[in-house]
Design a protein around this motif. Structure first.
Motif, short mmCIF file in Angstrom:
data_model
loop_
_atom_site.label_atom_id
_atom_site.label_comp_id
_atom_site.label_asym_id
_atom_site.label_seq_id
_atom_site.Cartn_x
_atom_site.Cartn_y
_atom_site.Cartn_z
N ALA A 1 -35.10 107.83 138.38
CA ALA A 1 -35.35 108.40 139.55
C ALA A 1 -34.98 107.60 140.70
O ALA A 1 -35.32 106.44 140.77
N SER B 1 -34.85 111.47 146.05
CA SER B 1 -34.59 112.83 145.77
C SER B 1 -33.68 112.93 144.62
O SER B 1 -33.46 114.25 144.03
N GLN B 2 -32.89 111.87 144.02
CA GLN B 2 -31.94 112.21 143.06
C GLN B 2 -32.63 111.75 141.52
O GLN B 2 -33.38 110.93 141.53
N HIS B 3 -32.29 112.53 140.64
CA HIS B 3 -32.32 112.19 139.16
C HIS B 3 -31.03 112.02 138.43
O HIS B 3 -30.62 113.00 138.54
N GLY C 1 -33.98 116.97 143.38
CA GLY C 1 -35.59 117.17 142.85
C GLY C 1 -35.88 118.50 142.38
O GLY C 1 -36.68 118.72 141.35
N TRP D 1 -34.57 118.95 138.72
CA TRP D 1 -35.15 118.03 138.07
C TRP D 1 -36.49 118.86 137.36
O TRP D 1 -36.93 118.90 136.40
#
Length: 67
Positions: free
Chosen positions: A28, A31-33, A50, A53
């Motif tokens: 993580a 806001s990106q995974h 987000g 995810w």
């Protein structure tokens, strides 16, 4: 949104996956995974925002993606 590149991210693997054959790693960053195959970490990385995810994790917890 984070500008972190997947090739510079620190991924982790679930402790539940020890000894398992179909493992993924996640990272993580803001806001990106990032999600990748632990057996082929250079084979490509899925990047999710987000909301995506949360949807993916929710579906996994419901068993909707069990094979």
């Amino acid at each position: 949104m984070s500008n972190l590149r997947p090739d510079r991210a620190t991924f982790r693997k679930s402790s539940y996956s020890e000894g398992a054959n179909g493992c993924v790693e996640v990272c993580a960053a803001g806001s990106q995974h990032f999600v990748r195959d632990s057996k082929n970490p250079h084979g490509g990385t899925l990047v999710l925002d987000g909301a995506s995810w949360k949807l993916l994790v929710g579906r996994i917890k419901q068993g909707a993606l069990d094979w």
